[in-house]
Write an enzyme that holds these catalytic residues in place. Structure first.
Site, PDB file in Angstrom:
ATOM      1  N   GLY A  46       0.835  -1.195   0.000  1.00 30.82           N
ATOM      2  CA  GLY A  46       0.000   0.000   0.000  1.00 30.82           C
ATOM      3  C   GLY A  46       0.869   1.244   0.000  1.00 30.82           C
ATOM      4  N   GLN A  51       3.121  10.003   1.041  1.00 29.46           N
ATOM      5  CA  GLN A  51       4.452   9.381   1.147  1.00 29.46           C
ATOM      6  C   GLN A  51       5.377   9.733  -0.011  1.00 29.46           C
ATOM      7  OE1 GLN A  51       2.544   5.364   1.986  1.00 29.46           O
ATOM      8  NE2 GLN A  51       4.449   5.186   3.140  1.00 29.46           N
ATOM      9  N   CYS A  92       5.727  -0.129   7.180  1.00 27.53           N
ATOM     10  CA  CYS A  92       5.430   1.043   6.364  1.00 27.53           C
ATOM     11  C   CYS A  92       6.652   1.370   5.516  1.00 27.53           C
ATOM     12  CB  CYS A  92       5.109   2.221   7.286  1.00 27.53           C
ATOM     13  SG  CYS A  92       4.713   3.734   6.408  1.00 27.53           S
ATOM     14  N   LEU A  93       6.425   1.697   4.248  1.00 28.17           N
ATOM     15  CA  LEU A  93       7.553   2.020   3.364  1.00 28.17           C
ATOM     16  C   LEU A  93       8.291   3.275   3.808  1.00 28.17           C
ATOM     17  CD1 LEU A  93       6.011   1.185  -0.138  1.00 28.17           C
ATOM     18  CD2 LEU A  93       7.601  -0.192   1.217  1.00 28.17           C
ATOM     19  N   HIS A 134      -4.532   2.333   7.743  1.00 24.35           N
ATOM     20  CA  HIS A 134      -3.125   2.773   7.769  1.00 24.35           C
ATOM     21  C   HIS A 134      -2.887   3.855   6.706  1.00 24.35           C
ATOM     22  CE1 HIS A 134       1.373   1.661   7.934  1.00 24.35           C
ATOM     23  NE2 HIS A 134       1.282   2.430   6.870  1.00 24.35           N
ATOM     24  N   GLU A 135      -3.411   3.624   5.488  1.00 26.79           N
ATOM     25  CA  GLU A 135      -3.154   4.564   4.387  1.00 26.79           C
ATOM     26  C   GLU A 135      -3.933   5.872   4.557  1.00 26.79           C
ATOM     27  OE1 GLU A 135      -0.673   3.872   2.708  1.00 26.79           O
ATOM     28  OE2 GLU A 135      -0.551   1.713   3.039  1.00 26.79           O
ATOM     29  N   HIS A 138      -2.119   8.095   6.753  1.00 33.64           N
ATOM     30  CA  HIS A 138      -1.058   8.826   6.053  1.00 33.64           C
ATOM     31  C   HIS A 138      -1.598  10.136   5.474  1.00 33.64           C
ATOM     32  CE1 HIS A 138       2.567   6.452   6.036  1.00 33.64           C
ATOM     33  NE2 HIS A 138       1.960   5.360   5.599  1.00 33.64           N
TER      34      HIS A 138
END
Ligand code: NI
Length: 165
Positions: A46, A51, A92-93, A134-135, A138
């Site tokens: 994701g 990000q 997380c990236l 989660h996204e 962000h």
């Protein structure tokens, strides 16, 4: 396709709040394509526009990671259908190599537009419910480490600093 660079915690731009997409034009389509390529390149499941330093409410996802059925969520909103907490080990990236257990409501209703601008609703449980929460966090400038204790967060920051030097 250009691979975009992914902001790394604790970059303050990860705290910016994204604005709704008003028009799914060519520029947005291109951004979505680049976000998918960037997510796959980083072996993620994701990615939120925040990000890659774009403050627009766009999320891409590929929970299977097989590049066959990527998902796009534009201007997604959530309603909680079951607030019973469910624990999941999240990564997380933007916070590489950190995996921590986070509790979130177990069932949500997603309302969003797809990549073509069509509105849809979908009930989500399990990995999809975790990932969409989660996204969306962000896009609101929130990170999964915010759910941890400040001591734990400090330790993660130190660890990341060490990893980068
Ligand atoms: Ni993330």
């Amino acid at each position: 396709m250009p691979i975009l660079s992914i902001l790394q915690y604790p970059d303050s731009r990860l705290r910016l709040k994204a604005a709704p997409v008003e028009n799914i034009d060519e520029k947005i389509q291109k951004l979505i394509t680049n976000m998918l390529e960037t997510m796959w390149d980083a072996n993620g499941i994701g990615l939120a526009a925040t990000q890659v330093d774009v403050q627009q409410r766009i999320i891409v996802m590929d929970l299977q990671g097989d590049r066959i059925n990527p998902r796009v969520f534009i201007n997604a909103e959530l309603a909680i259908l079951d607030k019973t907490p469910s624990s999941f080990d999240e990564g997380c990236l933007s916070i590489p190599e950190v995996v921590e257990t986070v509790e979130r409501p177990s069932k949500v209703l997603i309302s969003a537009m797809d990549g073509e601008g069509k509105w849809f609703e979908e009930e989500a449980e399990g990995l999809l419910a975790v990932c969409i929460q989660h996204e969306i966090d962000h896009l609101d400038g929130k990170l999964f480490v915010d759910y941890l204790s400040s001591v734990r967060r400090q330790r993660i920051r130190k660890q990341l600093k060490k990893n980068r030097t």
